[in-house]
Scaffold this active site. Structure first.
Site, PDB file in Angstrom:
ATOM      1  N   CYS A 136       6.823  -7.075   6.747  1.00  0.00           N
ATOM      2  CA  CYS A 136       7.997  -7.137   7.486  1.00  0.00           C
ATOM      3  C   CYS A 136       8.644  -8.006   8.023  1.00  0.00           C
ATOM      4  CB  CYS A 136       7.448  -5.960   8.160  1.00  0.00           C
ATOM      5  SG  CYS A 136       9.537  -5.262   9.432  1.00  0.00           S
ATOM      6  N   CYS A 147       7.480  -5.935  15.103  1.00  0.00           N
ATOM      7  CA  CYS A 147       7.050  -5.429  16.193  1.00  0.00           C
ATOM      8  C   CYS A 147       5.751  -5.321  16.985  1.00  0.00           C
ATOM      9  CB  CYS A 147       7.053  -3.524  15.544  1.00  0.00           C
ATOM     10  SG  CYS A 147       9.026  -2.816  15.772  1.00  0.00           S
ATOM     11  N   CYS A 170      -0.330   5.278  10.006  1.00  0.00           N
ATOM     12  CA  CYS A 170       0.748   4.377  10.373  1.00  0.00           C
ATOM     13  C   CYS A 170       0.584   3.290  11.014  1.00  0.00           C
ATOM     14  CB  CYS A 170       1.103   5.419  11.466  1.00  0.00           C
ATOM     15  SG  CYS A 170       1.257   6.822  11.661  1.00  0.00           S
ATOM     16  N   GLU A 193       0.759  -1.673  -0.437  1.00  0.00           N
ATOM     17  CA  GLU A 193       0.119   0.203   0.267  1.00  0.00           C
ATOM     18  C   GLU A 193       0.700   1.410   0.275  1.00  0.00           C
ATOM     19  OE1 GLU A 193      -3.950  -1.819   1.812  1.00  0.00           O
ATOM     20  OE2 GLU A 193      -2.657  -1.482   3.338  1.00  0.00           O
ATOM     21  N   CYS A 205       3.257   8.181   1.312  1.00  0.00           N
ATOM     22  CA  CYS A 205       4.320   7.439   2.570  1.00  0.00           C
ATOM     23  C   CYS A 205       3.632   6.044   1.649  1.00  0.00           C
ATOM     24  CB  CYS A 205       3.075   7.679   2.960  1.00  0.00           C
ATOM     25  SG  CYS A 205       3.891   5.921   4.369  1.00  0.00           S
ATOM     26  N   CYS A 244       2.269  -3.262  15.532  1.00  0.00           N
ATOM     27  CA  CYS A 244       1.981  -3.000  14.278  1.00  0.00           C
ATOM     28  C   CYS A 244       1.824  -4.145  13.382  1.00  0.00           C
ATOM     29  CB  CYS A 244       3.330  -2.815  13.298  1.00  0.00           C
ATOM     30  SG  CYS A 244       4.018  -2.768  11.725  1.00  0.00           S
TER      31      CYS A 244
HETATM   32  N1  SAH Z   1       9.613   0.070   9.356  1.00  0.00           N
HETATM   33  C1  SAH Z   1      10.349   1.171   9.309  1.00  0.00           C
HETATM   34  C2  SAH Z   1       9.435   1.955   8.806  1.00  0.00           C
HETATM   35  C3  SAH Z   1       7.900   1.524   8.322  1.00  0.00           C
HETATM   36  S1  SAH Z   1       6.471   1.850  10.157  1.00  0.00           S
HETATM   37  C4  SAH Z   1       9.923   1.616  10.794  1.00  0.00           C
HETATM   38  O1  SAH Z   1       9.425   1.070  12.001  1.00  0.00           O
HETATM   39  O2  SAH Z   1      10.274   2.909  11.264  1.00  0.00           O
HETATM   40  C5  SAH Z   1       6.130   3.440   9.495  1.00  0.00           C
HETATM   41  C6  SAH Z   1       5.711   4.064  11.612  1.00  0.00           C
HETATM   42  O3  SAH Z   1       4.597   3.515  12.117  1.00  0.00           O
HETATM   43  C7  SAH Z   1       6.775   3.182  12.457  1.00  0.00           C
HETATM   44  O4  SAH Z   1       7.436   4.923  13.606  1.00  0.00           O
HETATM   45  C8  SAH Z   1       6.131   2.542  13.011  1.00  0.00           C
HETATM   46  O5  SAH Z   1       6.309   1.739  14.572  1.00  0.00           O
HETATM   47  C9  SAH Z   1       4.528   3.213  13.002  1.00  0.00           C
HETATM   48  N2  SAH Z   1       3.408   2.751  12.957  1.00  0.00           N
HETATM   49  C10 SAH Z   1       3.879   1.003  13.219  1.00  0.00           C
HETATM   50  N3  SAH Z   1       2.367   0.368  13.461  1.00  0.00           N
HETATM   51  C11 SAH Z   1       1.590   1.236  14.191  1.00  0.00           C
HETATM   52  C12 SAH Z   1       0.049   1.621  14.891  1.00  0.00           C
HETATM   53  N4  SAH Z   1      -0.417  -0.008  15.124  1.00  0.00           N
HETATM   54  N5  SAH Z   1      -0.212   2.474  15.398  1.00  0.00           N
HETATM   55  C13 SAH Z   1       0.754   3.811  15.231  1.00  0.00           C
HETATM   56  N6  SAH Z   1       1.407   3.788  14.511  1.00  0.00           N
HETATM   57  C14 SAH Z   1       2.637   2.616  14.195  1.00  0.00           C
HETATM   58 FE1  SF4 Z   2       8.179  -3.742  10.351  1.00  0.00          FE
HETATM   59 FE2  SF4 Z   2       5.805  -2.464  11.732  1.00  0.00          FE
HETATM   60 FE3  SF4 Z   2       8.409  -2.645  13.000  1.00  0.00          FE
HETATM   61 FE4  SF4 Z   2       8.704  -1.184  11.300  1.00  0.00          FE
HETATM   62  S1  SF4 Z   2       6.851  -0.634  13.313  1.00  0.00           S
HETATM   63  S2  SF4 Z   2       9.667  -2.269  11.244  1.00  0.00           S
HETATM   64  S3  SF4 Z   2       7.032  -2.469   9.862  1.00  0.00           S
HETATM   65  S4  SF4 Z   2       7.279  -4.791  12.419  1.00  0.00           S
END
Ligand code: SAH
Ligand code: SF4
Length: 362
Positions: free
Chosen positions: A111, A115, A338, A91, A104, A118
């Site tokens: 991934c 995390c 995000c 996306e 974006c 996410c």
């Molecule tokens: N993998 C990279 C970039 C993609 S995520 C990273 O982790 O930085 C982009 C941003 O969205 C990151 O700061 C991530 O931590 C945040 N993010 C992930 N899941 C989220 C959620 N459920 N609510 C708000 N932000 C989130």
């Molecule tokens: Fe991967 Fe989501 Fe963690 Fe970014 S926030 S590194 S996309 S698992």
């Protein structure tokens, strides 16, 4: 097999033309056609000789991934579902604001880093995107928006905050970045292209040496114990190493600070004590905090911190002299905010199509 020219940066394209027995400056001409004018058809490249156009048509192509869903949100945000192959879609999200427009982009389908908060991480890892699939998201967005708004180059900023961890796919991310910065392609300023990482230290060093752009680091926790839990890559590269890498990055960065992203999880990382720890961290590296309201998705198991809690967290930082902004949630009604991106689910495709159809019908 025809060579796809879409993801080739200036150097790669010059090499391609040399191998064809052509002058390297042809690369510049073709870059402009492809990226500035959105032209994918060699026959239309009128300043190339007919012989060269035929030669290109026989040996090369300009192939962008297909957009199979287009979902508008209430607030003007728009989410595109981009099909990269038979099994995977990612996306991209277009976020218009006054005075600028941000795209974006995704760098991977899924991934590997998982995390805990996410949606992309929850879906697992499928594959790296190629440079043409990454830059193709910008190519397509400019084409669609340019056609609709009768203006080219609508997008002023790009953030790598879609699906995937860009630092684990630098072989493809770097050529895509070079194209975004190239005056013969998109001509974006280094300060307006931001790579976001969860803290993959070797990747940060490589990006610094090869193509420094603005950097955002997904901090989310101010101490190792909590960060180990929320951002598992922290077990490999703990905070001390991450902070050192940030300071090395700053030596070559186009901005004089790192953005620390901090997702606000109710009762998990949002106490005053956490805020004080976060402020202490800010004394070790020039940074600004960007607080992100947690965007829920099904079975995430977390709740968003209340606005009061977010305000008092921000106040602790501000009183310590740290700059802090709170990210406005955009596009959450279409799961484009995000952390909500999880492109490859088949029924999502159908849902996006439904929205699109509804929109275009009178
Ligand atoms: N993998 C990279 C970039 C993609 S995520 C990273 O982790 O930085 C982009 C941003 O969205 C990151 O700061 C991530 O931590 C945040 N993010 C992930 N899941 C989220 C959620 N459920 N609510 C708000 N932000 C989130
Ligand atoms: Fe991967 Fe989501 Fe963690 Fe970014 S926030 S590194 S996309 S698992």
């Amino acid at each position: 097999m025809k060579k796809n020219l879409l993801g080739m940066d200036a150097e790669a394209l010059a090499g391609f033309f040399e191998a064809l027995g052509e002058k390297p400056f042809r690369a510049r001409q073709v870059l402009r056609w492809i990226h500035q004018l959105g032209q994918g058809d060699f026959a239309a490249m009128s300043d190339l000789s007919k012989a060269l156009r035929d030669k290109l048509a026989a040996s090369a192509c300009v192939a962008a991934p297909q957009i199979v869903g287009d979902t508008p949100a209430e607030d003007g945000t728009r989410k595109w579902l981009v099909k990269v192959d038979g099994a995977n879609a990612v996306e991209s999200v277009f976020i218009p604001e006054t005075g600028r427009a941000t795209l974006c982009v995704s760098s991977q389908a899924g991934c590997v880093l998982d995390c805990s908060f996410c949606a992309t991480g929850k879906q697992g890892f499928n594959r790296n995107l190629t440079s043409s699939e990454i830059v193709g998201q910008l190519w397509f967005a400019n084409r669609i928006l340019g056609v609709e708004r009768k203006a080219d180059r609508v997008i002023s900023n790009v953030v790598f905050m879609g699906m995937g961890e860009p630092m684990l796919n630098l072989d493809h991310v770097i050529p895509a970045l070079r194209l975004m910065l190239d005056d013969n392609a998109y001509g974006l300023s280094r300060r307006r292209v931001t790579v976001s990482t969860s803290g993959v230290v070797p990747g940060m060093d490589r990006l610094r040496d090869e193509c420094p752009v603005a950097l955002a680091v997904s901090l989310h926790a101010p101490n190792d114990k909590l960060r180990d839990e929320l951002v598992p890559i922290n077990r490999k590269y703990p905070l001390a190493e991450l902070v050192a890498a940030c300071n090395r990055y700053l030596e070559k960065a186009p901005r004089d600070f790192i953005t620390f992203e901090y997702v606000m999880l109710d009762g998990v990382n949002d106490s005053e004590a956490h805020a004080r720890e976060a402020a202490a961290l800010a004394r070790r590296v020039r940074c600004k905090y960007n607080l992100i309201p947690f965007n829920p998705f099904s079975q995430s198991g977390y709740r968003r911190s209340s606005p009061e809690r977010m305000r008092s967290f921000a106040q602790v930082l501000q009183r310590a002299g740290v700059t802090v902004t709170t990210r406005k949630t955009r596009g959450d009604d279409i799961a484009a905010a995000c952390g909500q991106l999880a492109g490859d689910v088949a029924d999502r495709t159908r849902r996006s199509r439904r929205v699109l159809l509804k929109e275009v019908r009178p």
